[in-house]
Design a protein around this motif. Structure first.
Motif, PDB file in Angstrom:
ATOM      1  N   SER A   1       5.900   1.615   7.606  1.00  0.00           N
ATOM      2  CA  SER A   1       6.078   0.219   7.188  1.00  0.00           C
ATOM      3  C   SER A   1       7.209  -0.422   7.978  1.00  0.00           C
ATOM      4  CB  SER A   1       6.381   0.159   5.690  1.00  0.00           C
ATOM      5  OG  SER A   1       5.295   0.677   4.941  1.00  0.00           O
TER       6      SER A   1
ATOM      7  N   ASN B   1       2.881  -3.072   5.259  1.00  0.00           N
ATOM      8  CA  ASN B   1       3.022  -1.999   4.280  1.00  0.00           C
ATOM      9  C   ASN B   1       1.971  -0.932   4.575  1.00  0.00           C
ATOM     10  OD1 ASN B   1       3.316  -0.362   2.042  1.00  0.00           O
ATOM     11  ND2 ASN B   1       2.333  -1.807   0.626  1.00  0.00           N
ATOM     12  N   VAL B   2       2.391   0.150   5.204  1.00  0.00           N
ATOM     13  CA  VAL B   2       1.440   1.206   5.572  1.00  0.00           C
ATOM     14  C   VAL B   2       1.199   2.091   4.340  1.00  0.00           C
ATOM     15  CG1 VAL B   2       0.899   3.056   7.195  1.00  0.00           C
ATOM     16  CG2 VAL B   2       2.278   1.108   7.941  1.00  0.00           C
ATOM     17  N   HIS B   3       0.298   1.618   3.473  1.00  0.00           N
ATOM     18  CA  HIS B   3      -0.025   2.362   2.250  1.00  0.00           C
ATOM     19  C   HIS B   3      -1.195   3.312   2.529  1.00  0.00           C
ATOM     20  CE1 HIS B   3      -3.508  -0.278   1.605  1.00  0.00           C
ATOM     21  NE2 HIS B   3      -2.714  -1.300   1.899  1.00  0.00           N
TER      22      HIS B   3
ATOM     23  N   VAL C   1      -4.593   2.055   4.208  1.00  0.00           N
ATOM     24  CA  VAL C   1      -4.636   1.528   5.575  1.00  0.00           C
ATOM     25  C   VAL C   1      -5.365   2.523   6.475  1.00  0.00           C
ATOM     26  CG1 VAL C   1      -3.266   0.834   7.575  1.00  0.00           C
ATOM     27  CG2 VAL C   1      -2.535   0.188   5.266  1.00  0.00           C
TER      28      VAL C   1
ATOM     29  N   GLY D   1      -2.672  -3.450   5.282  1.00  0.00           N
ATOM     30  CA  GLY D   1      -1.234  -3.417   5.042  1.00  0.00           C
ATOM     31  C   GLY D   1      -0.553  -4.769   5.068  1.00  0.00           C
TER      32      GLY D   1
ATOM     33  N   GLU E   1      -5.129  -8.265  -0.151  1.00  0.00           N
ATOM     34  CA  GLU E   1      -4.852  -6.852   0.106  1.00  0.00           C
ATOM     35  C   GLU E   1      -5.037  -5.953  -1.119  1.00  0.00           C
ATOM     36  OE1 GLU E   1      -3.538  -3.782   2.822  1.00  0.00           O
ATOM     37  OE2 GLU E   1      -4.337  -5.814   3.042  1.00  0.00           O
TER      38      GLU E   1
ATOM     39  N   VAL F   1      -3.828  -2.523  -2.307  1.00  0.00           N
ATOM     40  CA  VAL F   1      -2.758  -1.557  -2.008  1.00  0.00           C
ATOM     41  C   VAL F   1      -3.006  -0.286  -2.814  1.00  0.00           C
ATOM     42  CG1 VAL F   1      -0.281  -1.102  -2.090  1.00  0.00           C
ATOM     43  CG2 VAL F   1      -1.115  -3.398  -1.497  1.00  0.00           C
TER      44      VAL F   1
END
Length: 773
Positions: free
Chosen positions: A591, A614-616, A619, A644, A769, A771
């Protein structure tokens, strides 16, 4: 004689015995782009004297060109000289608005079949003049040949002066800018719930009461609770002012179409003459409010759709016919726009007079009653030698025989009308509503919502793909709409209208094969300098940075771009000051917050760009959706839901939001490897004023590593009035959830209730998004 001669002296300040070097020839950057353009050798250099030779049928255009030369360049009438500008009739030119421009070292020749074509030829000629004219040096124009004609017959811009009103001088400036872009129709929205802006001599209360509201809403309509400024607001245009504006437009080859709203958007008129509404026809059913105790109807002070509509009584029709009698005397054009949009049926449903009329006329329902209303007014307007235009709601209940349909709720109205053999004008919200936000920047001035960037306007195709070649002939053209709820002054109107109106002008004039967005931006950079000279407060977003997350074989990168490639981009990835020049895509392995801007040697150009990524766990996963998003709201594609990046809270039309009209949606997310899931969150737009409603609930079904299933249902929209609603799904399980797949079931909100904008239509669902953590 067919020709009149105008002798013009170019005032050039020369030292005795010295020959001045001409000003540098401007780069050719004509907007809208001509059909054919060929540069030839040499230049036309204005000498001390020049004459203008014009066909007598082009007298208005001759006067226009002479005024420009006198006022802007410093030229005055004088004897005939060897140098000449010719404005000639050429019957061989096929298109009524076409022209040919030929500049040689000795003369300037404009050929046209009609004065419209001659005027457009002059507009092209004026764009060849230097942006900044130095009267101490001769002016040089490039030698060239241009053959040109428009693609569409109707090229329009609209302006709502009822929500907010603007000066006569500004209306003329607006018309001037339209004429420079070869637009030919000004749609003047004159009546509304919030104000009546045209003088009608037979009904003085329209000027005394309907033209003024006691106060105006502060902030956005969605802000709660509503607050007001407490200041009386309003005014109207006198008939003499209207005649002046119409004549001014005519000289610039622009037809003015007045809009007199009916049967809805009429609360201001009903406030002045309550007998025009259903409340005082005696005539609401017993369960309705007693008219004697009802609160008096006032001119609306906030935005939205109101239930007060004209009652289809003989008194109302007499009033509207009297209004039309005065309107047709002021506007010589072919059309009267009668609105017809957003007319709630609540009053009619509860009005005994209306219900009796429905039965008497054999109408199906209140929609049939609206069709009766429109058809009756069309017949009267036709008797005055005019035709009607109406918003696409006039299709409901049956279309009036000679009506032209202006399609704003997408393109379906245009398709349906064209297939019935009716002329149509395209003005869909997705591409032509210039009250929408035009940039992702959080510091953009307040707007109604939505997102319509310049590039999307330029990509607009006014001919719906559902029409065949024969049906496409009914597409007259398109127009940009400028609704002014959030435009309290003239500078704000300019900011919202330009440069999007410039992009639309090229869509409507230039051949699709000739259009190229990058080339357009290069020409726009120069054209904006001309706007600077005219003190136009246009929005300059061509130096703003945009970004896109890319997934290539599981490797995430972030690409930065800018509309204009004239200057470099600088960036940072830690949220700090951008100090690294952007050369290749940025690796995204965690992130981060990216900041960037365009900068020349001296200063930052445009607004700074900032994007949180936001590299959840979702992704990069595989995503499928059982319904295709609406093509107007699918810029980022399905991957936008798990990239993300969250969409803008205000601009539901950006590339991070996906829009679905009236459909239930099922989304499946499949992971490359099983992942541990603790919760899932989603965001929904809830802009009810734009027919957008978050779902009341969603369901989640998770397939575990051992093929077990975890399912649950979550409440989302429990009468929540927030513009954006977040829904967090937490799964209370005793053991760790290792998931292979997530399925989300999102039911559409359903039919929009009475009293709300879009009542009776299915709601839109906008999803942002998803998440997964």
């Amino acid at each position: 004689m067919r020709y009149q001669y105008y002798w013009v002296l170019l005032i050039v300040f020369l030292s005795i015995g010295c020959e001045q070097k001409p000003q540098k020839i401007e780069e050719i950057a004509i907007i809208p782009k001509p059909l054919e353009q060929t540069l030839t050798k040499g230049s036309f250099v204005f000498q001390k004297e020049i004459s203008l030779v014009s066909n007598s049928e082009f007298i208005s255009t001759s006067e226009y060109l002479t005024l420009f030369l006198e006022k802007e360049v410093g030229i005055s009438l004088h004897e005939e000289s060897q140098q000449k500008i010719f404005l000639n009739i050429n019957e061989k030119i096929s298109h009524e608005e076409g022209y040919e421009l030929h500049i040689t070292p000795n003369q300037i020749l404009i050929d046209a079949k009609t004065e419209k074509g001659a005027f457009y030829g002059v507009q092209t000629l004026l764009q060849l003049f230097p942006i900044e004219i130095n009267r101490e040096k001769p002016i040089a124009l490039p030698c060239l040949k241009i053959k040109d004609q428009p693609q569409f017959l109707y090229r329009g811009m609209h302006l709502d002066v009822a929500r907010h009103m603007y000066s006569v001088n500004f209306i003329k400036k607006y018309i001037d800018l339209m004429s420079q872009l070869k637009m030919n129709t000004f749609h003047w929205h004159l009546t509304e719930d919030q104000g009546w802006r045209i003088e009608i001599k037979k009904y003085p209360k329209l000027q005394e009461i309907a033209a003024y509201r006691k106060e105006t809403l502060i902030g956005h309509y969605s802000d709660q609770p509503h607050q007001f400024d407490g200041k009386r607001y309003g005014g109207y245009y006198t008939q003499e002012q209207i005649k002046d504006i119409v004549a001014y437009a005519q000289q610039r080859q622009i037809t003015v179409i007045p809009e007199i709203e009916m049967p809805g958007h009429s609360q201001a008129a009903i406030a002045a003459y309550p007998e025009l509404g259903c409340a005082l026809t005696g005539l609401r059913q017993a369960q309705s409010d007693n008219s004697a105790t009802q609160k008096p109807i006032e001119v609306a002070t906030k935005w939205g759709v109101f239930e007060e509509v004209y009652c289809p009584s003989e008194k109302t029709f007499q009033f509207l016919e009297d209004v039309i009698d005065e309107v047709v005397q002021l506007f010589p054009g072919k059309y009267i726009h009668i609105g017809g949009d957003e007319a709630p049926k609540t009053r009619w449903k509860n009005c005994s007079y209306c219900q009796t009329l429905i039965r008497k006329k054999g109408l199906k329902d209140e929609h049939g009653l609206q069709s009766y209303f429109i058809q009756r007014m069309e017949k009267y307007i036709n008797s005055k030698g005019k035709q009607i235009i109406g918003w696409d709601e006039i299709l409901e209940g049956g279309l009036a025989p000679n009506a032209t349909v202006m399609s704003w709720r997408g393109t379906k109205g245009a398709v349906d009308a064209a297939k019935e053999g009716h002329d149509v004008i395209l003005t869909p919200t997705s591409h032509c509503y210039f009250d929408y936000y035009q940039s992702d920047n959080e510091n953009e001035p307040l707007a109604i919502g939505g997102f319509l960037p310049l590039e999307k306007v330029y990509a607009f195709n006014p001919i719906p793909e559902e029409l065949n070649e024969e049906e496409s002939k009914y597409v007259l053209g398109a127009q940009g709409n400028v609704w002014t709820e959030y435009m309290p002054d003239e500078k704000k109107v300019e900011y919202m209208a330009f440069p999007r109106a410039i992009a639309l002008s090229e869509v409507l004039w230039s051949s699709p094969e000739k259009r190229d967005y990058k080339n357009f931006i290069t020409r726009l950079e120069r054209f904006q300098k001309r706007l600077d000279q005219q003190n136009v407060n246009y929005a300059n977003h061509i130096y703003e940075v945009t970004g896109e997350l890319k997934n290539t074989d599981g490797k995430l990168t972030y690409e930065l771009n800018t509309t204009s490639n004239t200057y470099p981009i600088y960036f940072s990835t830690d949220g700090g000051y951008p100090n690294r020049e952007y050369l290749t895509p940025i690796d995204v392995d965690s992130s981060m917050t990216i900041k960037a801007f365009v900068k020349n040697n001296e200063q930052v150009l445009g607004n700074a760009f900032e994007q949180m990524i936001n590299v959840h766990k979702g992704v990069g996963a595989k995503i499928t959706i059982d319904k295709e998003p609406h093509p107007s709201y699918n810029a980022g594609g399905k991957q936008a839901l798990i990239n993300g990046i969250s969409g803008n809270n205000k601009r539901y039309g950006d590339k991070e939001w996906l829009g679905f009209w009236g459909q239930d949606v099922e989304i499946e997310i499949e992971f490359e490897k099983p992942v541990d899931i603790k919760f899932i969150s989603m965001r929904f737009h809830n802009g009810n004023g734009q027919w957008i409603y978050a779902p009341t609930h969603i369901a989640a079904r998770i397939t575990l590593e051992d093929d077990g299933i975890v399912a649950n249902k979550f409440i989302v929209n429990d009468e929540n009035t927030s513009t954006v609603i977040s829904s967090e799904m937490t799964f209370n399980t005793l053991s760790q959830m290792i998931a292979k797949k997530v399925v989300l079931i999102i039911p559409n909100y359903g039919v929009i209730p009475e009293g709300k904008q879009g009542a009776g239509n299915r709601a839109w669902t906008f999803i942002d998004e998803i998440v997964i953590e």
